[in-house]
Structure formats: C-alpha cells, structure tokens
Design a protein around this motif. Structure first.
Motif, mmCIF file in Angstrom:
data_model
loop_
_atom_site.group_PDB
_atom_site.id
_atom_site.type_symbol
_atom_site.label_atom_id
_atom_site.label_comp_id
_atom_site.label_asym_id
_atom_site.label_seq_id
_atom_site.Cartn_x
_atom_site.Cartn_y
_atom_site.Cartn_z
ATOM 1 N N LYS B 36 0.910 -1.521 0.074
ATOM 2 C CA LYS B 36 0.239 -0.050 -0.067
ATOM 3 C C LYS B 36 1.095 1.043 0.188
ATOM 4 O O LYS B 36 1.898 1.244 0.793
ATOM 5 C CB LYS B 36 -0.605 -0.441 1.288
ATOM 6 N N PRO B 37 0.166 1.805 -0.415
ATOM 7 C CA PRO B 37 1.500 3.356 -1.061
ATOM 8 C C PRO B 37 0.213 4.417 0.354
ATOM 9 O O PRO B 37 -0.612 4.778 -0.212
ATOM 10 C CB PRO B 37 1.379 4.006 -2.126
ATOM 11 N N VAL B 38 1.080 4.870 0.564
ATOM 12 C CA VAL B 38 -0.158 5.081 2.255
ATOM 13 C C VAL B 38 1.186 6.457 2.535
ATOM 14 O O VAL B 38 -0.263 8.076 2.281
ATOM 15 C CB VAL B 38 -0.097 4.641 3.405
ATOM 16 N N CYS B 39 2.349 7.007 2.994
ATOM 17 C CA CYS B 39 2.260 8.592 3.298
ATOM 18 C C CYS B 39 3.450 8.949 1.453
ATOM 19 O O CYS B 39 3.818 9.864 1.194
ATOM 20 C CB CYS B 39 2.921 8.527 3.523
ATOM 21 N N ARG B 40 4.380 7.700 0.476
ATOM 22 C CA ARG B 40 4.725 7.482 -0.150
ATOM 23 C C ARG B 40 6.273 8.228 0.293
ATOM 24 O O ARG B 40 7.105 9.271 -0.555
ATOM 25 C CB ARG B 40 4.396 8.417 -1.127
ATOM 26 N N GLY B 42 8.595 7.107 3.399
ATOM 27 C CA GLY B 42 9.137 6.771 4.127
ATOM 28 C C GLY B 42 9.061 6.650 5.732
ATOM 29 O O GLY B 42 10.040 5.613 6.510
ATOM 30 N N PHE B 43 7.512 7.129 5.703
ATOM 31 C CA PHE B 43 7.008 7.418 7.014
ATOM 32 C C PHE B 43 6.517 5.638 7.452
ATOM 33 O O PHE B 43 6.249 5.443 8.897
ATOM 34 C CB PHE B 43 6.698 8.611 7.510
ATOM 35 N N CYS B 44 5.364 5.621 6.639
ATOM 36 C CA CYS B 44 3.793 4.425 7.203
ATOM 37 C C CYS B 44 4.378 4.036 7.252
ATOM 38 O O CYS B 44 3.962 2.654 8.030
ATOM 39 C CB CYS B 44 3.201 4.954 6.916
ATOM 40 N N GLY B 45 5.312 2.728 6.787
ATOM 41 C CA GLY B 45 5.948 1.206 6.227
ATOM 42 C C GLY B 45 4.693 0.662 5.732
ATOM 43 O O GLY B 45 5.081 -0.881 5.363
ATOM 44 N N CYS B 47 4.225 0.206 2.369
ATOM 45 C CA CYS B 47 4.381 0.440 1.489
ATOM 46 C C CYS B 47 6.017 -1.003 1.174
ATOM 47 O O CYS B 47 6.664 -0.974 0.345
ATOM 48 C CB CYS B 47 5.289 1.129 0.213
ATOM 49 N N PRO B 57 11.062 0.156 2.411
ATOM 50 C CA PRO B 57 10.078 1.209 1.617
ATOM 51 C C PRO B 57 9.850 0.870 -0.064
ATOM 52 O O PRO B 57 11.112 1.524 -0.489
ATOM 53 C CB PRO B 57 9.852 2.141 2.157
ATOM 54 N N CYS B 59 8.049 2.393 -1.864
ATOM 55 C CA CYS B 59 7.944 3.970 -2.272
ATOM 56 C C CYS B 59 9.266 5.002 -2.708
ATOM 57 O O CYS B 59 9.199 5.916 -3.349
ATOM 58 C CB CYS B 59 6.109 5.005 -1.918
HETATM 59 S S1 FES Z 1 3.972 4.381 1.446
HETATM 60 FE FE1 FES Z 1 4.994 5.320 3.043
HETATM 61 S S2 FES Z 1 6.855 4.280 4.121
HETATM 62 FE FE2 FES Z 1 6.156 3.891 1.358
#
Ligand code: FES
Ligand SMILES: Cc1cc2nc3c(=O)[nH]c(=O)nc-3n(C[C@H](O)[C@H](O)[C@H](O)COP(=O)(O)OP(=O)(O)OC[C@H]3O[C@@H](n4cnc5c(N)ncnc54)[C@H](O)[C@@H]3O)c2cc1C
Ligand code: FES
Lengths: 791, 152, 291
Positions: B36-40, B42-45, B47, B57, B59
């Motif tokens: 899943k791309p959620v933040c794009r 590097g913060f959310c993980g 992806c 990550p 993204c």
């Molecule tokens: S989308 Fe959040 S870390 Fe890649």
C-alpha cells in the motif's frame, strides 16, 4: 433466545486476507478499460474565476473526459445547501476543485491538468474565526440568504453559518447569587486529520443509464442521494457499493470525490478510478474542526453548579457541512457530565476561507470534554475542593436533567468513578519521579451518545443451514460488521457466526441506512438485524414444530439445530427445517427495521438543534499519569486507564481493541497531531513528516474495565463501543499536564513547544476577544425570556 | 528498455520509467495490491516489501534499482493457503482492524522474527517505528509478535 | 559509458547503475547539470512531496564497492560515501571514540530508512537542516574526499558544507575520513516523538578529558537549529581547561545559547530549537562521561 451465545470473543473473518494483502479496498480495484482521474484544485483561499479554459487539456495525449462546474448543477449540505461540487465563479478555499480529468494513465491525467488555463482574481479572505466574525468582515457566502434551507430552525447571519442555542432555567439569577463563585475559562483547539490509511477513493462506471459507484465510504445512502442531487439526476439512477474500507473515523461520513468519478465515467463511457493523493488528504480532509470556547460557571462554596453558560465557536471552513449538525452536540457534551441548576449555551458554526471540516470520531465531544474537564478542575481549585470529590458530587445520575431538560436514567457515572478508583489503586503510581520530570495525574468524565437513526436489514435463510445478512452496513475496520452483527444474528438463530454470510453494502440490495459511524452499527443495524433474524426464527420454529411435533414455545435453536428445550440432540438440524420450509412455503427470510424512538427534551429549551435529546447516552471515565520534561516540554504518558460504559459487551476482546486504538488516536490529538494554516490559507502539514501520528514507541497499553448494565435501548442492551474511546483523552492529558506543571492548560495539542511555552510563561493567557463579554451579545437570534437574556 | 524484476519468485517485465517507485509497478502493473502506498515518504511502512530479505519501503525504491534483487511482497510470504507464523499470531490476537497497515507490518515483523529471536517488547516497538497503524494503538501487534517469538 | 546497467523509460528518465567509481564519474561528467548521484534515494524519491522536479539523469552509486566500504585503521577510519546508516552504526558499534557517530547513524529515521539512506547523501543534501551525521562528523573534525574525473581532493567537512550546494556537476563525495582519538563523544538528538522523527535540535560533542576530568580539547557541533549545522566555538572555549560536569556545561550553554537563531519550519517555532540546547548539552555531556 440464548443470550449467552451472543457474548463471545471470536476472530474476524476478514483478518486472514487482510494479513495476506489479498483484500481489495476501493483503491485497489481495477476494471477492464478503467481510466484514471485527477482533480485540479484552486491555489488561493478566496478569489473570482476570471478564466478556466480546458481546451488545451482536452487535446492532450490519453485524455478521455474533462468535467467542470457546468456538469454539476446541484448543491448539497447539512441544514443548508451551500456546497457545489466545483467552485463556480467564486473560490472559497485553497484546494477547492475546479475541474476533473480522466485519462488512460494517471500521469496523463496529471499532465493534462497542468495545461488547464486558469486565471483567478484574488479576493480578500477570512482565515480565522476572529477575522470572520469581525465587523465588516468579507462574507464567505455573500448570497447566504438565498440558499435552500434543508432543515429548519437554525439562526444564520453572514459568516455565521448556523447557530444553535440552549436555555434552561434562569442563568442570570444564578450568576447574581451572593453565595457563588464565578469561574471563567477559555480554550482553543486546532484541527485533527483522520489520516485514514486508505485515502478517499472511488471507482465509478455508467451503464444502462445508471451510475455504479464503488467507493470507500461509511455512508452508501448519503453518497447515493448526494451524488444524485449534485448531478441533478434521480437518486434511483445511482447505485453505491462498498468494498472493505481502509479506515474512516468519520472522514468518510460525507460525500467526497464520488461525483467527479461519476461524471467522468458518464462523459467517457468508461470506468474511472479516482484516488486522493496523500497530500490532497492532508490539505482537504474533512478535519475535526478547530474551535474556541468560553465557559463560565456559578458554583457554590460547597460545590453545587447553579448556573453555567458557554459560547462555542466551531470553524466549518468554507462550507457548512457536518459542523452545522454538530452545533447540536454542544448541549450534550459541554452541557453534559454534570447536574446544572440552569444553563445557556450557544454554538456557532462559522464560515472561513479554509478547507471544509467534517466529522471525526466523537466530533465536538472531544474538545468540549477537554474544555469542560479543564474548567471543572479550575472550579475545584477555586473553591478548594478535591477535583475527584467535586466530580463525584456533581456527575449526572438517575433522574437528573440534562442541559436540554432530558431526564437521565440510572446511576452510571458514579459507579464508574468507583470502578476507576479500584483500577487506579491496583496500579499504585509513584508521585515523584527520580529523573526530575514533573509528575501529574488526572481523572475525567465524558458524555457521548449513540447516533441512532434508520437502519434496515434482511436475513435470508438458506437451505444449507446458513443465512445471508443483507444490510447497507460497511466494514470500516472496527469489526462491527464482521463480529457484532453476525454474532447477533447467529445468537438469535442458534448458528455459528461463521454461518452468517454478511453481504457487502449495496444500495440496490438493502434498504436505507444512515451510515456506519456515531457508534451506531451495533445498535441500529444490530437492532434491525435482530428483528430480521427473529422473523426468520419465528417462521422456522413454526415449520419445525410440525416436523418435531412440539409447540414452538418448547423449541430452542442451538448449535445448528432446532430442539425441544432440555433435550439436546432431539429435533432436527436447521438445514433440514429450512429445506422443508423452502419446499413447502418458499424460501424463508425476514426483514427488520429500526430507528431511534426519540427522547423528549424540555419544551422551549433548544433552538436550531437537529436532535433535542440523546437516545442512548454513553459515558466514559478516563485516568492517566504523565511525566513532563521541564526543559523540553515533552509529555510522556506513564499509564492510561479507561472505564467505559458499553451497555452490554458482546465481544469484549473486540471492544478492548477499539479502546486501545481510540485512546491512541486521542493521544495523537492531545500531544502530537497539529494542523496549522499559513497566511495564505493553506494547511501547512502536507504529509507524514510534519503531521505526526503516534508511533509504536509513543503509546502505552491501556488498562480497561468495561462497565456493563447501564440502561440502553440497543439490541441485547448494547451501546456503541467503538467511537467513544477517544472522547476524553485530550481532556485527561490536559488535566494531567496542568496538574504536573501548575499551569493553565488552555490549548491542544500539547506539543513539546506548547508545553515549554507554558512552563516558561512565554505566552500570556488566551484571549478570545471575538467572543462578546455578555453571553446574549453572541447570538444572532435571541433565545429565552427577556429576564434570562437581559437585553 | 524493459525492466526485469523478480517478484515472489517470478520474473516479470515492466516498461515503466526506471525511477518509477517500485510500489506503483507492483500495484498497477502486476496487480499485487497488498503493498500500500500510504505516505510515499518513508514514514508509514505500509509499502514495505522484502528486497533481498531486507524490509524496504517500496515507495522510495526506484524500480531500476530493484532489478536483479529478490523482491518479496506480502502476497509472496506464506506458501499456498497457509499463513506464516507472524500472520497466525496476528490473527489469533485479533490484532487486525482496517488492515491497511498490516501488509507492511507483516513484512517488517517477518524480518524481525528471522533476525531478532530475542527481541523484547521495546525492541519490537523500536523495530516498528517506521510502520504506522492508525487504528489499533499497536499493543496487540506487539503482543502477537512476542507470542510468535515464543512459539519459535 | 564504461560499465553498469542503463535503464531508460518512456518519460526519458535515465537511471544508470554504476558498477565502478570511474564509470560513475564518467557518467556524471557526461550528464552535466541534468545528472545527479543517486545514493539511498530517501531524499530524492520524496521530490514529488516537495513539489520539486526530479533530475532526468541519475547515477546510482550504491553498488560501487569502493564507496560501500568502511576501513577501520589504527589511526583513522575511512567511510565510503555510499555506506548506509545501518551499516555504519553496526561497524562502529564497538569503538567508543565514535559513539557520537554510531548514535547519529543508528538512531536517525527508522530502521528501514537507515538501511537505505547513506552517509554521503546525508552530508550532501543541502536543503536538509536536520541531518544527524553532519554535526556528528563536525565534532569529529571529519575530512571529506570529493572526486571527479580529473582527480580527488580533500577538504574539511566545514568547507564541504559551504560548497555543497554549488558542487560542480561531475563531482562526487566519495569518502569521509576521521582520525581516531581517545576522545569521549556523544550525540544527543531531540525528536518530537520518542523516535522516528527528524530531530528538532542536535548536540554532538567530543571531549578530550584528562585523568583529573579537565577538558583538554572540546569540539561541539549543533545541528538542526539553524539551516546548516555548525560548531559552537564559544561553548567549546568556555568549557576548556575546566572540570567537565554535565550541569555546568548546561549552565554555560544556557548563557551562550542566545547566539543561535532558530530556523523557520512547520514543526516547531524557532525559539524552541534554541531553548532545548542546554538540556541536550547536559544529556550529551553525561552520555560522553558515561562512555
Ligand atoms: S508509503 Fe509510507 S513508507 Fe512507503
Ligand atoms: C522517513 C525518513 C526519516 C528520516 N529521518 C532522518 C533523521 O532522523 N535524521 C537524518 O539525518 N536523516 C533522516 N532522513 C533523511 C535523509 O533522507 C537521509 O538521511 C539522507 O539525507 C539522504 O541520504 P540518501 O543516501 O538517501 O540520499 P539520496 O536521496 O540518494 O540523495 C540526496 C541528495 O544527495 C546527493 N548525493 C547523494 N550522495 C552523494 C554523493 N556521494 N556525492 C554527492 N552528492 C550526493 C543526491 O544527488 C541528492 O541530491 C530521513 C528520511 C526519511 C525518508
Ligand atoms: S489496522 Fe488500520 S492502519 Fe493499522
């Protein structure tokens, strides 16, 4: 029916696929021939559209359709229809949609957007409520008088989009008493972004003259009706289905980007997917609104609250939306928790040239509870009473009147406070910390409600012994559709929850539903499902009684069988009975419907309210210990405890999961998550780097005690349990930080700089000069008797 | 020139631009939408995928840089219909809510299980500092990981 | 192009994975201003969020053996520019004189980012004020090696920081060289959450302390407070030839902190970054003494 079998800790049927990445949320859907869409948004807060020319974009590679304001004639809103799909002539906030494009690829759609020729003449903007309420402020909606009113009763004027008032008793007389202390407090809170991990997303297609909208929403019926209204087509031409939703928290309780995709699908004749970028979500989500509150109480020396008045300003952003409705909630949140001799409250939804706000888990309850509980601590300090003793003395109990004059049933909060005493003592916190940090603790109470309202359910009995439950309910992650509903149906019919197939929401298949939110799934959908299942039960028992030759009253349904009570193994399997019934009478099904009965308020007390009283109150008691670093302002939560009124816990483990998650979201609101708006009217936090969600290291395990037995009209005595855990987190942290620092906490979130500012006395007291000194001067429409209002 | 990627053991070609984030190729071209791309950023993980066994990550990883590596997405973790140890533990603990963060959680924790058998509660939380969950408040995820470690 | 893989997509972006330093330098030279080194990519790949265009030609340097080596000698250590934060932290874990760098590399960002982001990228990103390794290496008095097709040159990290935004095309940071010492070092960073954030302020320090606990040499660097990290000369001077004690160091820092002007940002107001410095000085000093 067997009550016991409805209570169980069982796992979610959707977990396995979610853990394997197989679940297809709306953002993951892919249809043959599907196009990708993107939306052009304004980059000024206020302006007049001089030119919007899409002709170049239309010639760009891959572009299949472009739609603009001309394609969407209608306006929507709650209470007043003030919101068009695209800015028409006038731009009211940075980020307001101007045009939408569908192309073969997303990159092509975005490239085409960049070639749309737009000229905007800037207009003066009002970015804060203080600016908006200033004399001679520019109007966000100069034509507000001409708007269609969808719900009568709210007072409106200029930038005041909606005003709701409560007046009960003679507040002036209470404040004039010689034996009272007058305590006044002011508060301000910022916005909160839901950050649902699945952004708002939609896949739309147009076939046989009807729209099919697959969308990530909590409210399929609202999407159906509002899309139709915006597009100017009959609602019956819109079908909405909902795949699993990747987080919602209220964000998806309103129409969002669905009409763009619908219009583009119709224009192109191809399915269209539109997914908000994270930046779009960060800048234009329907935030929990920023608010400003002044509250004043007249309290006797021995702690009786004889009068209370408050002004609550809620920023609705450029369009009224949910805040119009939420003005109603002040009466039950800020006016909740305690017995009041007399009270008058005004809450005003105020237009500004900023992104529209919306609903977020416990909505206005979160900050009203913060304000009320901090105010309560300030009162206790003023009259020299222990804050807990003050609460114990004043919390609502059986027969007490709420702010709007509704009569509360049962003593709930007082025994919940007792329960919290036991939890807390078992934990025995230390009061001094070895590392020089300041220790603080607090206990707060909160009142929220279950938003009952219409729901429908159908239960189809299958000849194989399973049933299919058809509703417009959506699984948003809380598990209600995966756990509570199948449990209720299974419990009624003596089946295993796994034997209940849950049909995903489809407005073509199931009846009207208000939506999944407001803690109402288990209650409203649960009640409808229960009565549908009961109808099936009655029919089956009738057939079974002939087959088994026993009276229906003597039969029980358990473990997949219909048996003579007390004779396990007697009777027949449900499948046998269902098969017989199907052959004899046709397939068996049942339907159920539910809506809140409505609880009376005191006549004349309320004006501009959408509901006068709350059908199902839900109470919460929270308690925490914090450590504050005096040099950096960092607040560490050492312990967190919750006693929550759940009515009846059908699945205690699932409720515990909701409480842990809700409290952590509340910790985000209380400590980390900040939204600020720059001088041009744009939200400054555009991503995860600057909008800080709690991480695994920032949280604590919440100690939980579920309080059962409070009265509820919910099925089997349930109340909603998923929404309320966030309610008093902001309040509890704020009170604990005030306790630790000895400072007057007036704002949230308590980020390290804000706490350090307090500790260093860097900033003066909060002043809300746009709230008039005399309560009555804040009203656009007088409410109450002349004596009460002193005008 | 086409990119050639090895995803869950299969060799697959893509004509995408070489700096295209791996996540977009996995999802849009290979329909591996578990990632899943959620933040794009590097913060959310959400992806997270394993690139040569290392949580990465996707993204932030340009597709061209992933050529020649063994890319494993959440879909490629178990065998057949069976869940992996961490998936079993997360299911048993009733940890899942909306589920959007879980593919990334599972990837990160798969690596943790393989490399840090002694991990404590705090180690697990620290290991998750790049995996955000908006729904659960984390505790059950940590509990599940501890129970999976105990089984091993 | 001498070696490596070239990938080219429809949007004309070029991504060249260099397998040797010479190849990378050639490519960068050829691409000129269109080109950029691509190390861990953790900064570059976020260009869309910053609304910045990506360069059209990238030269990936992460697979060049020379740039991914760490050489630990008796007098000095040499760190290849493409060494990741994770690799660096684990290689230095047992060297007390590099505690500051181990902490900087081992606590920044989050685990997955640490195993992508490189030390060279951390030093070379001129728009990035919160870089952890910059103050850490300033207090270690690091030397930077910059290479181009025409040769290699050494410069101090300070000199590199002033040049980095205008580094001519074709020049690459290739190596970081740090002398070994008996110094006690420590890195104190203040994220807003417990971890996973950029630090709002960083104090990296390195002390030579004699047996009587007197400071014989001090190097203190402050990161993230101003746009570019720098040494805190006045604090260093004030601590010199006196017994080292965390509380005193913090007091002196509080007196002198007024010389910093915090940078503007979304995260925190400028004054806050300066306000927390004494606390970080105390924390770092205590950590250094403990080490
Ligand atoms: S989308 Fe959040 S870390 Fe890649
Ligand atoms: C979620 C997240 C959290 C973070 N937290 C922190 C943190 O707490 N502390 C911290 O310090 N950093 C943090 N970082 C920041 C940062 O992105 C990296 O540490 C570093 O700045 C970039 O390294 P890279 O190798 O990924 O560089 P790249 O993205 O590859 O490159 C960055 C820039 O440097 C140039 N460049 C790279 N290598 C060289 C070289 N050898 N010679 C010349 N130019 C070069 C590139 O051309 C580019 O302009 C975080 C990043 C993310 C995504
Ligand atoms: S379960 Fe929803 S984000 Fe983790």
């Amino acid at each position: 029916m067997s009550e016991i079998s409805a209570t169980m800790d069982f796992r979610r049927r959707d977990a396995r696929d979610k853990l394997r990445g197989r679940t297809r949320y709306t953002m993951d859907r892919y249809l043959p021939g599907m196009l990708h869409a993107a939306v052009l948004r304004a980059n000024v807060a206020s302006g007049r559209i001089v030119r919007l020319d899409t002709s170049r974009a239309a010639r760009m590679r891959g572009v299949r359709a472009i739609v603009t304001a001309a394609d969407a004639p209608g306006k929507i809103g709650i209470g007043i229809a003030d919101h068009p799909l695209f800015a028409r002539d006038v731009i009211r906030y940075d980020g307001e949609p101007l045009a939408a494009i569908a192309a073969d690829t997303l990159a092509q759609a975005q490239a085409a957007l960049a070639t749309i020729d737009v000229e905007i003449a800037p207009l003066p903007a009002v970015l804060t409520m203080a600016e908006s309420l200033a004399p001679a402020a520019p109007l966000v909606h100069p034509d507000w008088r001409d708007y269609e009113v969808l719900f009568e009763g709210g007072a409106r004027s200029g930038n005041v989009a909606w005003e709701a008032t409560v007046v009960r008793g003679d507040v002036d007389a209470a404040f004039a008493r010689s034996d009272v202390e007058i305590v006044e407090s002011s508060f301000r809170v910022g916005r909160q972004n839901h950050v649902a991990f699945e952004p708002r997303a939609v896949v739309a297609s147009y076939e046989d003259g009807r729209f099919h909208i697959e969308t990530s929403t909590q409210v399929p019926w609202t999407i159906r009706n509002a899309t139709a209204r915006i597009l100017g087509v009959p609602p019956s031409q819109v079908r909405v289905t909902v795949p699993p939703v990747g987080g919602a928290f209220g964000l998806k309780f309103d129409l969002a980007i669905e009409p763009f995709a619908a219009l583009l699908a119709r224009a192109s004749g191809q399915p269209v997917r539109l997914v908000n970028s994270r930046e779009e979500e960060m800048l234009t989500c329907l935030f929990r609104e920023n608010a400003e509150i002044r509250i004043r109480s007249a309290v006797t020396r021995d702690g009786e609250i004889v009068g209370r008045e408050a002004v609550v300003l809620m920023d609705c952003g450029a369009y009224g939306g949910e805040q119009i409705f939420l003005t109603t909630m002040t009466a039950h949140t800020l006016g909740g928790n305690y017995r009041l001799g007399s009270t008058r409250l005004v809450s005003r939804a105020v237009y500004t040239n900023t992104a529209p706000n919306g609903a977020f888990r416990c909505c206005n309850g979160v900050y009203c509870t913060f304000a009320l509980e901090r105010h309560t601590d300030e009162i206790a300090a003023r009259i020299g009473m222990d804050p807990l003793a003050f609460r114990r003395r004043n919390v609502l109990g059986d027969g007490d009147l709420g702010a709007t004059g509704q009569v509360f049933e049962g003593n709930v909060l007082a025994p919940m406070l007792d329960r919290m005493d036991t939890l807390r003592e078992a934990a025995a916190p230390s009061r001094t910390l070895a590392d020089g940090r300041l220790f603080g603790r607090a206990t707060t109470v909160g009142t929220w409600f279950v938003f009952v309202g219409p729901s429908a359910a159908t239960v189809n009995m299958n000849a194989d012994g399973t049933v299919t439950l058809v509703t417009s309910g959506v699984e948003i992650g809380s598990g209600s559709m995966m756990q509570s509903l199948p449990q209720i149906v299974a419990g009624t019919l003596g089946l295993k929850p796994d034997d209940v197939v849950v049909r995903a929401a489809d407005t073509d298949a199931a009846g009207y539903d208000v939506g999944v939110g407001g803690g109402r799934t288990t209650v409203s959908l649960g009640a409808a499902s229960l009565s549908a299942a009961q109808e099936v039960r009655t029919k089956l028992l009738k057939v079974a009684s002939e087959m088994i030759e026993a009276a229906p009253e003597d039969l029980v349904m358990r473990q997949g069988r219909i048996e003579i009570a007390g004779a396990p193994g007697s009777g027949r399997t449900i499948a046998d009975v269902a098969t017989r019934a199907q052959a004899q009478l046709g397939p068996v099904s049942g339907t159920g419907a539910f809506t809140g009965a409505g609880v009376p308020a005191m006549p004349g007390c309320v004006a501009g309210h959408f509901i006068d009283a709350i059908d199902i109150p839900v109470f919460a008691v929270h308690d925490c210990d914090v450590a504050v670093d005096p040099e950096t302002g960092h607040v560490e939560v050492l312990n967190y405890r919750v006693v929550q009124d759940v009515g009846r816990a059908l699945n205690p483990r699932a409720i515990h999961g909701q409480i842990q998650g809700g409290v952590v979201q509340g910790l985000g609101y209380a400590l980390h998550e900040e939204v600020t708006i720059d001088t041009h009217g744009r939200v400054r936090q555009n991503g995860f780097e600057t909008y800080r969600l709690p991480l695994a290291l920032d949280v604590v395990p919440v100690e939980i005690s579920l309080y059962e037995g409070a009265p509820s009209v919910g099925p089997l005595g349930t109340k909603g349990a998923g929404e309320v855990p966030i309610l008093n987190v902001g309040a509890t942290i704020a009170c604990a930080v005030a306790n630790a620092t000895g400072k007057r906490v007036q704002e949230l979130p308590l980020t390290p700089p804000r706490v350090l500012e307090l500790l260093l006395d860097r900033k003066g007291e909060l002043s809300l000069s746009h709230i008039a000194e005399a309560w009555v001067d804040n009203l656009v429409r007088p409410h109450g008797t002349a004596a009460q209002n002193r005008k | 020139m086409a990119l050639s990627l090895t995803v869950n053991g299969d060799r697959r070609a893509s004509a995408a631009d070489p700096v295209t984030p791996l996540v977009d190729i996995l999802r849009e071209e290979f329909h591996l939408t578990g990632t899943k791309p959620v933040c794009r950023e590097g913060f959310c993980g959400a992806c997270m995928v394993l690139v040569d066994d290392r949580p990465t990550p996707s993204c932030l990883m340009p597709a061209a840089l992933a050529e020649g590596s063994d890319i494993r997405t959440v879909e490629g973790l178990g065998t057949g219909d069976a869940l992996t140890a961490i998936q079993v533990a997360l299911e048993t603990c009733d940890a899942v809510q909306c589920g959007m963060c879980f593919p990334g959680m599972v990837v990160t924790l798969t690596h943790l299980l393989a490399t840090s058998p002694e991990a404590t509660r705090d180690d697990i939380r620290a290991a998750l500092s790049g995996n955000i969950c908006r729904c659960t408040g984390y505790e059950r995820i940590v509990d599940a990981t501890l129970s999976a470690l105990a089984v091993k | 192009m001498t070696a490596g893989t070239l990938a080219q997509g429809e949007a004309t972006g070029t991504f060249y994975i260099a397998s040797s330093l010479a190849a990378a330098l050639d490519a960068l030279n050829d691409y000129g201003p269109e080109g950029a080194a691509f190390a861990g990519g953790t900064w570059i790949m976020r260009a869309p969020i910053r609304h910045q265009p990506l360069k059209t030609r990238h030269v990936a340097i992460g697979k060049i053996p020379e740039l991914t080596e760490i050489r630990i000698g008796t007098d000095a250590i040499e760190i290849g520019a493409a060494v990741t934060h994770a690799a660096l932290a684990s290689a230095l874990a047992d060297l007390p004189d590099f505690a500051v760098l181990t902490a900087a590399a081992g606590r920044s960002a989050n685990p997955a980012i640490r195993s992508l982001a490189t030390i060279g990228g951390n030093l070379a990103t001129s728009d990035f004020s919160a870089a952890d390794c910059v103050p850490a290496l300033l207090c270690l008095d690091a030397q930077i090696e910059v290479s181009s097709r025409s040769g290699r040159e050494r410069m101090s990290l300070e000199a590199f920081l002033t040049q980095r935004s205008t580094l001519a095309p074709g020049r690459l940071l290739t190596k970081i060289v740090v002398q070994r010492s008996r110094h006690k070092t420590a890195h104190a960073r203040l994220p807003l959450r417990k971890a996973g954030d950029y630090p709002v302020a960083i104090v990296s320090l390195s002390f030579d302390v004699d047996t009587a606990n007197y400071v014989r040499a001090a190097r203190i660097a402050i990161g993230s407070v101003e746009t570019v990290a720098r040494r805190w000369d006045r604090l260093e001077a004030a601590l010199l030839d006196r017994p080292l004690a965390p509380a005193r160091a913090a007091d002196v820092a509080a007196e002198l902190a007024g010389e910093f002007v915090g940078r503007e940002s979304v995260e925190v107001p400028p004054w806050y970054r300066v306000s927390v410095l004494p606390r970080l000085v105390r924390r770092a000093t205590a950590a250094a003494l403990g080490a």
